[in-house]
Scaffold this motif. Structure first.
Motif, PDB file in Angstrom:
ATOM      1  N   ILE A   6      17.245   2.962 -10.854  1.00 50.28           N
ATOM      2  CA  ILE A   6      15.790   2.846 -10.894  1.00 50.28           C
ATOM      3  C   ILE A   6      15.282   2.168  -9.617  1.00 50.28           C
ATOM      4  N   VAL A   7      15.926   1.068  -9.225  1.00 56.50           N
ATOM      5  CA  VAL A   7      15.501   0.322  -8.038  1.00 56.50           C
ATOM      6  C   VAL A   7      16.693  -0.434  -7.456  1.00 56.50           C
ATOM      7  N   GLU A   8      16.665  -0.614  -6.146  1.00 56.25           N
ATOM      8  CA  GLU A   8      17.675  -1.413  -5.446  1.00 56.25           C
ATOM      9  C   GLU A   8      16.967  -2.300  -4.437  1.00 56.25           C
ATOM     10  N   VAL A   9      17.327  -3.577  -4.418  1.00 57.11           N
ATOM     11  CA  VAL A   9      16.804  -4.524  -3.437  1.00 57.11           C
ATOM     12  C   VAL A   9      17.987  -5.288  -2.858  1.00 57.11           C
ATOM     13  N   ALA A  10      17.820  -5.763  -1.629  1.00 58.37           N
ATOM     14  CA  ALA A  10      18.910  -6.480  -0.968  1.00 58.37           C
ATOM     15  C   ALA A  10      18.348  -7.566  -0.071  1.00 58.37           C
ATOM     16  N   GLY A  11      19.192  -8.541   0.188  1.00 58.75           N
ATOM     17  CA  GLY A  11      18.824  -9.629   1.086  1.00 58.75           C
ATOM     18  C   GLY A  11      20.063 -10.271   1.653  1.00 58.75           C
ATOM     19  N   VAL A  12      19.853 -11.138   2.623  1.00 61.19           N
ATOM     20  CA  VAL A  12      20.960 -11.841   3.267  1.00 61.19           C
ATOM     21  C   VAL A  12      20.746 -13.340   3.106  1.00 61.19           C
ATOM     22  N   ILE A  13      21.815 -14.008   2.742  1.00 57.89           N
ATOM     23  CA  ILE A  13      21.841 -15.460   2.634  1.00 57.89           C
ATOM     24  C   ILE A  13      22.760 -15.942   3.749  1.00 57.89           C
ATOM     25  N   GLU A  14      22.276 -16.811   4.615  1.00 54.96           N
ATOM     26  CA  GLU A  14      23.048 -17.234   5.776  1.00 54.96           C
ATOM     27  C   GLU A  14      24.061 -18.310   5.422  1.00 54.96           C
ATOM     28  N   ARG A  86       9.028  -1.675  -9.099  1.00 51.52           N
ATOM     29  CA  ARG A  86       9.756  -1.921  -7.842  1.00 51.52           C
ATOM     30  C   ARG A  86       9.231  -3.184  -7.157  1.00 51.52           C
ATOM     31  N   GLU A  87       7.908  -3.329  -7.095  1.00 46.42           N
ATOM     32  CA  GLU A  87       7.321  -4.492  -6.436  1.00 46.42           C
ATOM     33  C   GLU A  87       7.633  -5.778  -7.197  1.00 46.42           C
ATOM     34  N   ARG A  88       7.558  -5.736  -8.532  1.00 43.71           N
ATOM     35  CA  ARG A  88       7.888  -6.930  -9.338  1.00 43.71           C
ATOM     36  C   ARG A  88       9.356  -7.302  -9.175  1.00 43.71           C
ATOM     37  N   THR A  89      10.223  -6.295  -9.147  1.00 43.66           N
ATOM     38  CA  THR A  89      11.660  -6.551  -8.972  1.00 43.66           C
ATOM     39  C   THR A  89      11.918  -7.160  -7.602  1.00 43.66           C
ATOM     40  N   ARG A  90      11.287  -6.613  -6.569  1.00 40.86           N
ATOM     41  CA  ARG A  90      11.469  -7.128  -5.207  1.00 40.86           C
ATOM     42  C   ARG A  90      10.945  -8.572  -5.098  1.00 40.86           C
TER      43      ARG A  90
END
Length: 111
Positions: A6-14, A86-90
């Motif tokens: 349904i949705v995919e989000v990603a990020g980076v943690i340093e 999608r926006e709420r998940t992000r």
């Protein structure tokens, strides 16, 4: 198990995976736990999966939401056609990413 993304989000943690992974495990309720992957099965249609992998200068965190009910139209109707989902998940993911970065004392960014 049939599933549809349904949705995919990603990020980076340093921070390295070894520091990030325990924070993810602690923060997210789970029904399954693997090596750097965890999943939460909720309700009749929802499956959330989180995974971490090494990334340049830190750890890449990916969150995927799947429909596991099989009948996409019924799930879509029950969720008001996923309008705004999608926006709420992000937004929720970004807040969680920031929280983990704060706990670890490092920067984060959405991918």
């Amino acid at each position: 198990m049939s599933r549809r993304l349904i949705v995919e989000v990603a990020g980076v943690i340093e921070a390295p995976v070894e520091r990030v992974w325990p924070e993810i495990v602690r923060a997210i309720p789970r029904t399954e736990l693997g090596e750097h992957v965890l999943a939460y099965q909720g309700g009749w249609w929802y499956r959330g999966e989180w995974s971490v992998t090494p990334d340049h200068g830190g750890t890449r965190l990916v969150h995927r939401v799947y429909n596991v009910a099989g009948h996409h139209w019924a799930v879509a109707l029950a969720n008001r056609l996923f309008i705004g989902f999608r926006e709420r998940t992000r937004r929720s993911f970004a807040e969680g990413l920031t929280h983990i970065g704060t706990r670890l004392g490092c920067a984060t960014r959405l991918a």
